[in-house]
Design an enzyme around this catalytic site. Structure first.
Site, PDB file in Angstrom:
ATOM      1  N   CYS A  23      12.813   7.099  13.564  1.00 56.80           N
ATOM      2  CA  CYS A  23      12.213   6.398  14.702  1.00 56.80           C
ATOM      3  C   CYS A  23      13.251   6.137  15.781  1.00 56.80           C
ATOM      4  CB  CYS A  23      11.544   5.107  14.259  1.00 56.80           C
ATOM      5  SG  CYS A  23      12.538   4.148  13.144  1.00 56.80           S
ATOM      6  N   LYS A  77       0.894  -1.158   0.000  1.00 51.61           N
ATOM      7  CA  LYS A  77       0.000   0.000   0.000  1.00 51.61           C
ATOM      8  C   LYS A  77       0.932   1.208   0.000  1.00 51.61           C
ATOM      9  CE  LYS A  77      -2.253   2.925   2.072  1.00 51.61           C
ATOM     10  NZ  LYS A  77      -1.951   4.351   1.816  1.00 51.61           N
ATOM     11  N   GLU A 102       6.124  -1.661  13.567  1.00 55.95           N
ATOM     12  CA  GLU A 102       7.171  -0.890  14.241  1.00 55.95           C
ATOM     13  C   GLU A 102       6.547   0.478  14.438  1.00 55.95           C
ATOM     14  OE1 GLU A 102       9.167   1.976  14.497  1.00 55.95           O
ATOM     15  OE2 GLU A 102      10.617   1.504  12.907  1.00 55.95           O
ATOM     16  N   GLY A 116      -1.026   1.936  13.930  1.00 58.22           N
ATOM     17  CA  GLY A 116      -0.573   0.550  14.071  1.00 58.22           C
ATOM     18  C   GLY A 116      -1.523  -0.260  14.933  1.00 58.22           C
ATOM     19  N   GLU A 159       6.004   9.880  22.371  1.00 58.71           N
ATOM     20  CA  GLU A 159       6.934  10.299  21.329  1.00 58.71           C
ATOM     21  C   GLU A 159       6.434  11.565  20.635  1.00 58.71           C
ATOM     22  OE1 GLU A 159       7.184   7.597  18.021  1.00 58.71           O
ATOM     23  OE2 GLU A 159       9.003   8.515  17.223  1.00 58.71           O
ATOM     24  N   GLY A 171       4.882   2.899  11.303  1.00 59.40           N
ATOM     25  CA  GLY A 171       4.162   4.161  11.432  1.00 59.40           C
ATOM     26  C   GLY A 171       3.826   4.450  12.875  1.00 59.40           C
TER      27      GLY A 171
END
Lengths: 505, 505
Positions: free
Chosen positions: B299, B181, B262, B243, B388, B238
């Site tokens: 990340c 995707k 992740e 997620g 985050e 993402g």
């Protein structure tokens, strides 16, 4: 002497409740042993002890963990007479079976001990400070334990898949403390196995909370246990219904954790005409034995047998085996009544006929072996034929030819095993069938019965859903330890090439 | 030339919608490329093609898969100028970064090719027909691919974690067809990478449905895709929010499948006083670079920096770095506004102060780097500090001593990385801190910045939840392939010791 207590943090505790007795399925009577029922206090203490033990046990060396596992095996063998006696009373399984299962359980513990003494070396990459365009740091990929593991013991392997069984052995090998929820169908056997583990933990100076055993008949306790934040992984062996109930609870945790459930299987078996022509009689007796042995209470018992048309001799031989078989006592009243209900559902299904049933009366835990037959078309149309009936029954599905067998194979659910009986010549033409079966199982077998699972490094006991919740893991064999380990990369440490105190297995 | 189409079953298809344009974040303008939007017809065709391809690709040899991956790398490099140009326009990342990411992407594909050419040998145990009490059958433990894999590309690595990135490379290496995707933030870059894969698939004669690319701005399409029964595993990079939304949908499937997400990390970094005294200046500039580089869109960017009290020189140096930094364009308007909202939430938090911010104006995708500071007590009390903030910001947490650092470490969420800067002497006394950090991360680093992830056999890019959905797997490095393989045990086959047509990798 059975205390009926829990074992938590190195102590036996809890008051046995006279109402929570153990049960003798062969005699349909209560046994003179009663057991405590865990509640909130035990939950708190269990999880606290396991967490405290993990802080120590994660640094216990692989060699010391191996000594612990070997010591458990020795302690189990020392208690053999007592354990076998309790198990036979609680499960109606034969003494010889109990003895061999004890041996298997000890070998399983020793297999993990051997693996721990010859650990796979970590992947280490040295630094490349001059590499262009960027230097490479020194990297080491270790594996570390997840933390406290909860084990739900299986009913049908009261030793090998229970308190000191494969889940416990692999979690302890990984470096994880273990909390076992004793199976209600063999609590005394569980206590004796726990005593062996407790003695081994003492002798090898393991931390107090390294292992706990808890008795709880109420699902609410189990549900609270697997939702507890201190629990970092759960292993389960049992029905799809209960396994998926636990899985859904785990999915509701704020932090999801690994859950490995082995939830049974129909273990489809295909037999081709030439093989049958050459080995029909021996095949019939092997199949009957595989289905009938131990009242069919094996997750690898063949429950679907795809046979070529014109297998009248096989059908006749199997009818004889099944009709001569006696009723046997299953593990619990509930398992027996599920079996009878499953057989009844099959019998009432259009296109399914009962070919033979065993001798004797079906009361309480006693059930009759049953042989069913159906057509390929009925198999395609009737979903009930794809539901495991746990016990001494199997269904013959008559197939027109190999092409039809292969077509039926495409409809199979995930399975622990799939088996093909064929001559070597037939094996060549059955390649398409094997290719299809590979998609549906964790173990593919040629010309042997699926019952009997070798405990070794090459075993896979798991399979696509619903055989297990994660087809990438196994419950049997040395790879079972992988369920409870995670990789950890150490970058640029000066002690990179030596052992470090914070190194996991 | 950008067609704006999907690539399905070996063909480019779909009508680009003039409203679905690509976007230039540096200039805050639409790019002259527009893209099709997938719906039910594409879903049907994609999944059908991937299923058909799997039936063939699972028998493609490891060597042929390796050739395919090498060929993708070659095709990407051949298109370097065009790809770099599109990526720079779509992402505002620098040309040098795009070039190095292309190189990394190619190396990643070649790493898997190399692994495929030197496969780990299956575990094989020969039969022991004379063993007592029971013979052992011949057993071989192979690994087989799960089936079609859906990949959701990351925004922040438009090559290395996108169409031809690590998830795609590892799934193709495993023997799984891939459905990507495309990320809406770099659809043209995605199309160009897909063209490289398509050309490689043609040249190496791979089955038509081995790889598909689909554009879809509506979440409904993605949701239908991951619920589709033909899909056997999903990889995602993402936000935790998206997620976990996908994870919950996957849990609702009748048959659950592996999902590896992740979901980012704060990457806590601890620096001890002696180290700071000796290397303060270089540490400050390394840290600033690690946070500011690429607008902090990594990340593994360090978002929490635990510093000893009395680190005035460090604070002063960092203030200078951050206040001299210019605004930069982030990948999308949404990412930029999330960043600004995250900074605002920090600034409004009791006990948190803004020490410095960069030069320039914050409009559209442009954001200012920001340096925050807080106390150990505020860190304990304010949950917002454990969320985050994706972008060029970091928070300094002043700690009284090593003991307090270790105490704060116990409160950390699961992380991709954790880092300790210490002298070798300090490292000894910091053992307790390292022991604690080990519980919270997938990669533990000594005295290097966590940004920069080596793609190799020893890497672990994952970590305890919420860094990833399953800490036992990695998204980077050759072990990433394990997400898409399952063990299969072959028992008693006559060709046991040779290769068999149905052998997986």
């Amino acid at each position: 002497m059975i205390s009926g207590q829990h074992y938590i943090g190195g102590h036996w505790c809890g008051e046995p409740d006279a109402a929570n007795t153990s049960f003798n399925p062969a005699q349909n009577t209560a046994l003179p042993w009663c057991f405590a029922e865990a509640g909130e206090a035990e939950l708190h203490s269990l999880t606290e002890q396991a967490t405290a033990a993990f802080a120590l046990y994660r640094y216990v060396t692989a060699a010391a963990r191996a000594d612990f596992l070997d010591s458990i095996a020795a302690e189990l063998q020392q208690r053999q007479a007592e354990i076998v006696s309790a198990m036979v009373q609680e499960t109606a399984l034969a003494p010889a079976r109990a003895e061999s299962e004890l041996g298997r359980t000890c070998n399983q513990l020793r297999l993990f001990a051997t693996e721990l003494r010859t650990p796979a070396s970590d992947c280490r990459l040295p630094a490349l400070p001059e590499r262009q365009p960027l230097p490479r740091p020194a990297l080491r990929l270790g594996k570390v334990p997840l933390g406290p593991v909860v084990v739900f013991a299986a009913s049908n392997f009261p030793l090998a898949f229970s308190v000191a069984g494969g889940d416990t052995a692999s979690a302890l090998a990984a470096g994880c403390p273990v909390i076992v929820k004793a199976h209600n169908a063999h609590p005394a056997t569980s206590e004796l196995a726990a005593k062996a583990i407790a003695a081994a933990a003492d002798k090898t100076a393991m931390p107090a909370g390294i292992f706990s055993l808890v008795h709880a008949r109420q699902h609410a306790f189990s549900e609270a246990l697997i939702r507890h934040p201190a629990v970092k992984a759960v292993a389960f062996t049992g029905s799809e219904q209960l396994g998926m109930h636990f899985q859904r609870l785990i999915w509701q945790r704020p932090k999801p954790i690994p859950f490995f459930a082995e939830m049974g299987s129909q273990n489809p078996l295909f037999v081709l005409p030439q093989y049958l022509a050459q080995h029909g009689e021996s095949f019939a007796s092997q199949l009957a034995q595989s289905v009938l042995n131990g009242c069919g209470q094996f997750c690898t018992r063949p429950g679907l047998v795809f046979v070529p048309k014109g297998a009248e001799a096989l059908v006749a031989a199997l009818k004889q085996h099944f009709s001569q078989a006696q009723t046997g006592a299953m593990l619990t009243v509930k398992i027996a009544s599920h079996y009878r209900a499953g057989c009844q559902a099959l019998q009432q299904t259009d296109g399914v006929s009962l070919l033979a049933e065993g001798q004797g009366e079906e009361t309480a835990c006693y059930t009759k072996p049953r042989l069913f037959a159906t057509s390929a078309n009925a198999f395609m149309q009737q979903g009930v034929l794809q539901q495991e009936v746990f016990g001494p029954a199997t269904v013959l599905i008559e197939c027109a030819d190999l092409t039809q067998m292969q077509m039926l194979a495409t409809t199979l659910q995930g399975q622990l095993t799939a088996t093909l009986y064929a001559t070597e010549a037939e094996l060549v033409s059955a390649q398409g069938l094997l290719n299809e079966l590979e998609l549906h199982c964790g173990r593919l077998i040629y010309a042997q019965m699926p019952t009997g699972v070798e405990v070794c490094a090459a075993m896979q006991h798991g399979g696509p859903f619903p055989a297990s919740t994660d087809s990438r893991y196994t419950a049997v064999g040395s790879q079972a330890v992988q369920r409870f380990l995670r990789p950890l990369c150490y970058q640029n440490f000066p002690s990179q090439n030596g052992d470090t105190a914070w190194t996991g297995k």
